[in-house]
Design an enzyme around this catalytic site. Structure first.
Site: not given
Ligand code: FCB
Length: 452
Positions: A77, A121, A166, A292, A294, A355
């Site tokens: 990607r 992006h 995002e 995505n 985290y 992600e």
């Molecule tokens: C996300 C983004 C990516 C990167 C990660 C850590 O929010 O999409 O570009 O910065 O965080």
């Protein structure tokens, strides 16, 4: 010991983004982007870093593909820089810019790797920001033109696309909070931007489909599992509003042609600039939902907070996971919970994890090896959680680790290292070395699973 086996045909990959890795910021006719302008402005990026050279992937993409092969990956990607393709954000294409992506796609295919481009992006052509940027409705039509140009140039070889990366993050951070490009701090501009982006998502979906009817088209949405901070009903309701705002503000418009219930009094349609017919225009039957993820969020009810949401995300509670170098909490269940929530609420859509990853600065030891054990633990935890979600019925087709290379981490510059490969930013070759986590990930991809 248990062996976690992923479904047959599951794709393992990594994700990157144009501005974070390419460099060559003004080569071969590329126009200026809002990130070029922002990073070149005093005091915006930690250490005064810029993406002028970054990982120099514009010249070193063959090395990137070699790393993907070394890791046995089946999907890459990457994102396409709009100002490389249309330097001013409108008008004819810049052939040299398109050629770069065309070569990248060819070489990926030759390596047996699925090319998976993201159209946006975050690097908006500066010329379009000068004309109002995302808060300006016309930007949606410009984006659809750009999508069609790229679709025509690559659609014969690319079958899977992500429209946005995002949208929730770039509209909020760029227009309301101001710590990302273009650095505006204007809540109304943010509301209008979010609506233009929803229109653009519908338009771009149709533009890409018109070029190739069987294309698989989705978007990569930032998501966070939302939990109430306290035990009372008000916090529970605030967590639901935050979920609608943070997770589905750009998904619900596409799949259902409506805004989700993020604001207590309903979406502020007038402030957002919504017109008759817009709900139909933003609807797009995405072929997959890109997630995505985290972190998770804890949400508290707070009258008047967050642009009228009456909700605020606060830090994790007493019982929390370890922190990465970015300060982000490691909490694998967040991925499991989010994937199942989307599965339940949207009738088991195809999902791609677009992600997921972590920042740790572990550097090469005396023998040159990068022993980033904490990153391996991170992936072990999140992948086991994802596996549980699949067992529970989620239709997850792919997982993309963020990220292939240490790179330019937006306002943090180069001090946050998310890569499966170490990049030596002091060397003009931007030498890349696979970390131990990269070797571990290669084995996972090869076996389509791992032992826990
Ligand atoms: C996300 C983004 C990516 C990167 C990660 C850590 O929010 O999409 O570009 O910065 O965080």
């Amino acid at each position: 010991m248990t062996r976690l086996h992923f479904p047959d045909g599951f794709l393992w990959g990594t994700a990157t983004a144009s501005y974070q890795i390419e460099g060559a910021w003004k080569e071969d006719g590329k126009g200026e982007s809002i990130w070029d302008r922002f990073a070149h402005s005093e005091g915006k990026i930690s250490g005064g870093d810029t993406g002028d050279v970054a990982c120099d992937s514009y010249h070193r993409w063959r090395g990137d593909i070699a790393l993907l092969r070394e890791m046995n990956l089946g999907s890459y990607r990457f994102s396409i820089g709009w100002p490389r393709v249309q330097p001013e954000g409108s008008g004819p294409a810049n052939p040299a810019g398109l050629d770069y992506y065309s070569r990248l796609v060819d070489d990926l295919l030759e390596a047996g790797i699925r090319p998976f481009p993201t159209l946006y992006h975050w690097d908006l052509p500066q010329a379009l920001e000068d004309r109002g940027g995302w808060p300006e409705r016309d930007t949606a039509s410009r984006f659809a033109d750009y999508a069609e140009i790229v679709g025509r140039a690559l659609g014969d070889r690319v079958g899977t696309w992500s429209i946005f990366n995002e949208p929730g993050v770039f509209t909020l951070m760029g227009y309301a909070i101001g710590i990302h490009a273009p650095g505006r701090r204007d809540g109304d501009a943010f509301l209008r931007a979010s609506h233009t982006v929803n229109l653009a998502q519908g338009d771009a979906f149709r533009a890409l489909s018109s070029v190739r009817a069987d294309a698989r088209i989705g978007s990569a949405f930032s998501m966070t599992a939302c939990e109430p901070a306290g035990d009372d009903e008000a916090d529970a309701e605030a967590a639901e509003r935050w979920h609608a705002f943070a997770n589905t503000w750009f998904l619900e418009p596409a799949l259902r042609g409506r805004y989700p219930d993020a604001f207590p009094g309903g979406a502020p349609l007038e402030a957002m600039g919504v017109r008759d017919g817009d709900f139909e225009r933003m609807e797009a039957p995405l072929d997959f939902v890109g997630i995505n993820l985290y972190v998770r969020s804890h949400v508290r009810h707070e009258e008047g907070a967050s642009w009228g949401l009456d909700a605020r995300a606060v830090g994790p509670p007493g019982e929390s996971g370890p922190r990465t170098d970015f300060g982000w909490e490691v909490w694998p269940d967040a991925l499991h919970d989010m994937v199942l929530r989307i599965t339940r609420d949207y009738d088991t859509p195809a999902i791609e994890i677009t992600e997921n990853g972590c920042s740790y600065a572990d550097a090469p030891g005396p023998d040159g090896r990068i022993r980033d054990e904490r990153r391996i633990d991170f992936f072990r935890g999140y992948l086991a959680a994802l596996h549980r979600a699949i067992e529970a019925g989620a239709d997850v087709r792919a997982y993309h680790a963020w990220t292939l290379l240490d790179n330019f981490e937006w306002s943090e510059g180069y001090r946050q290292r998310f890569g499966l490969s170490w990049v030596d930013f002091a060397s003009s070759e931007r030498e890349r070395t696979l970390k131990e986590s990269g070797r571990w990930y290669a084995a996972v991809a090869d076996a389509n699973g791992f032992d826990t």
